[in-house]
Design a protein around this motif. Structure first.
Motif, PDB file in Angstrom:
ATOM      1  N   LEU A 135       0.848  -1.192   0.000  1.00 34.27           N
ATOM      2  CA  LEU A 135       0.000   0.000   0.000  1.00 34.27           C
ATOM      3  C   LEU A 135       0.883   1.241   0.000  1.00 34.27           C
ATOM      4  O   LEU A 135       1.919   1.275   0.677  1.00 34.27           O
ATOM      5  CB  LEU A 135      -0.893   0.014   1.243  1.00 34.27           C
ATOM      6  CG  LEU A 135      -1.666  -1.269   1.543  1.00 34.27           C
ATOM      7  CD1 LEU A 135      -2.440  -1.103   2.856  1.00 34.27           C
ATOM      8  CD2 LEU A 135      -2.602  -1.632   0.404  1.00 34.27           C
ATOM      9  N   ALA A 137       1.297   4.686   1.357  1.00 31.56           N
ATOM     10  CA  ALA A 137       0.886   5.656   2.374  1.00 31.56           C
ATOM     11  C   ALA A 137       1.687   6.938   2.164  1.00 31.56           C
ATOM     12  O   ALA A 137       1.931   7.339   1.029  1.00 31.56           O
ATOM     13  CB  ALA A 137       1.068   5.070   3.770  1.00 31.56           C
ATOM     14  N   ARG A 159      -2.231   3.385   6.133  1.00 31.86           N
ATOM     15  CA  ARG A 159      -1.262   2.692   6.964  1.00 31.86           C
ATOM     16  C   ARG A 159      -1.979   1.735   7.929  1.00 31.86           C
ATOM     17  O   ARG A 159      -1.536   0.602   8.177  1.00 31.86           O
ATOM     18  CB  ARG A 159      -0.423   3.702   7.769  1.00 31.86           C
ATOM     19  CG  ARG A 159       0.839   3.078   8.404  1.00 31.86           C
ATOM     20  CD  ARG A 159       0.536   2.386   9.718  1.00 31.86           C
ATOM     21  NE  ARG A 159       1.696   1.689  10.230  1.00 31.86           N
ATOM     22  CZ  ARG A 159       1.932   0.389  10.047  1.00 31.86           C
ATOM     23  NH1 ARG A 159       1.097  -0.351   9.341  1.00 31.86           N
ATOM     24  NH2 ARG A 159       2.992  -0.188  10.588  1.00 31.86           N
ATOM     25  N   ALA A 162      -2.909  -1.840   6.637  1.00 26.38           N
ATOM     26  CA  ALA A 162      -1.889  -2.888   6.648  1.00 26.38           C
ATOM     27  C   ALA A 162      -1.914  -3.646   7.971  1.00 26.38           C
ATOM     28  O   ALA A 162      -1.821  -4.883   8.004  1.00 26.38           O
ATOM     29  CB  ALA A 162      -0.505  -2.290   6.396  1.00 26.38           C
ATOM     30  N   ALA A 178       3.101  -1.435   3.996  1.00 23.34           N
ATOM     31  CA  ALA A 178       2.916  -0.076   3.489  1.00 23.34           C
ATOM     32  C   ALA A 178       4.254   0.613   3.313  1.00 23.34           C
ATOM     33  O   ALA A 178       5.161   0.448   4.144  1.00 23.34           O
ATOM     34  CB  ALA A 178       2.042   0.737   4.441  1.00 23.34           C
ATOM     35  N   GLU A 240       5.291  -0.364   8.167  1.00 25.69           N
ATOM     36  CA  GLU A 240       5.324   0.883   7.401  1.00 25.69           C
ATOM     37  C   GLU A 240       6.788   1.208   7.191  1.00 25.69           C
ATOM     38  O   GLU A 240       7.516   1.463   8.152  1.00 25.69           O
ATOM     39  CB  GLU A 240       4.638   2.009   8.157  1.00 25.69           C
ATOM     40  CG  GLU A 240       4.699   3.351   7.442  1.00 25.69           C
ATOM     41  CD  GLU A 240       4.015   4.461   8.232  1.00 25.69           C
ATOM     42  OE1 GLU A 240       3.670   5.486   7.627  1.00 25.69           O
ATOM     43  OE2 GLU A 240       3.840   4.308   9.466  1.00 25.69           O
TER      44      GLU A 240
END
Length: 250
Positions: A135, A137, A159, A162, A178, A240
């Motif tokens: 993803l 972010a 975020r 995820a 992410a 992340e």
């Protein structure tokens, strides 16, 4: 080039420019069949020429569920499965508190949040067990930015997806991670900053706030996406990963 993704099937939304295009090129260079989306057909056609014969373009607005269905119909016509989804499509505009309109709110959340949810959810019937979702972010989810609260909130939501989706998908061993890019040299960013000398001035000022002393390049973000999507990150799940030259860490 390596072959980590030889004959893998990869979906990159918003793949007609910037980070999406660089990532699609990187996947194709490592042997993947890549499906890209974008709203502008001319940009999609140009992107396919850059990526090469392993690319297929589907004109789509990822905030529209019918367009997402058309994307996966196109994938299914050529392949029986998907190995990687990079939910990258999205964008934002400046609007300070006091000037936020309903259209601004709905458009930003529609593209960045709704689009991400249904891009991923509608991919699940085709996504292989053990596959990977990445993803897009943003560092704005953790750093305050004037007049950018709605965009920043959408990226905080991305975020959060995820963290939650790794639990929803744990029985299928699908990893969800992410990336959070910082200031990156793209046409979209230049447009956001007013273009021309105005954009260059803003980027120059921001570069002074980045420990590496410069803005990022789309190809640098793409390398991180490929890492997270690959078996090199087989035990990385729900993270992340900041790709920002250190800006969010100070």
């Amino acid at each position: 080039m390596g072959n980590r993704f030889q004959d893998k099937v990869v979906v990159v939304t918003g793949g007609n420019s910037g980070i999406g295009l660089a990532t699609a090129q990187a996947f194709a260079s490592e042997g993947a069949f890549v499906f890209i989306t974008g709203r502008r057909q001319a940009a999609l056609d140009a992107a396919v020429k850059q990526i090469g014969p392993r690319a297929t373009a589907v004109q789509a607005d990822m905030s529209k569920l019918a367009d997402i269905d058309r994307l996966y119909d196109a994938v299914q016509r050529q392949h029986a499965h998907i190995d990687v989804v990079f939910a990258n499509a999205g964008g934002g505009e400046f609007a300070p508190l006091g000037a936020i309109t309903e259209a601004h709110f709905d458009g930003t959340f529609g593209g960045n949040v709704k689009g991400t949810v249904f891009t991923v959810q509608k991919a699940l019937p085709l996504l292989r067990d053990g596959g990977s979702i990445v993803l897009n972010a943003s560092t704005t989810s953790v750093k305050g930015t004037p007049a950018f609260s709605i965009y920043s909130a959408t990226k905080a939501a991305v975020r959060s997806f995820a963290r939650n989706w790794i639990l929803d998908l744990k029985d299928r061993h699908i990893r969800v991670n992410a990336i959070s890019p910082g200031v990156t040299e793209t046409a979209g960013l230049n447009e956001l900053f007013g273009g021309g000398a105005s954009a260059e001035g803003v980027k120059s000022g921001l570069a002074q706030m980045i420990p590496l002393g410069r803005v990022g390049q789309p190809a640098e973000i793409a390398k991180v996406v490929l890492f997270l999507a690959s078996d090199d990150a087989s035990y990385v799940n729900g993270v992340e990963l900041f790709v920002d030259g250190g800006m969010a860490q100070i």
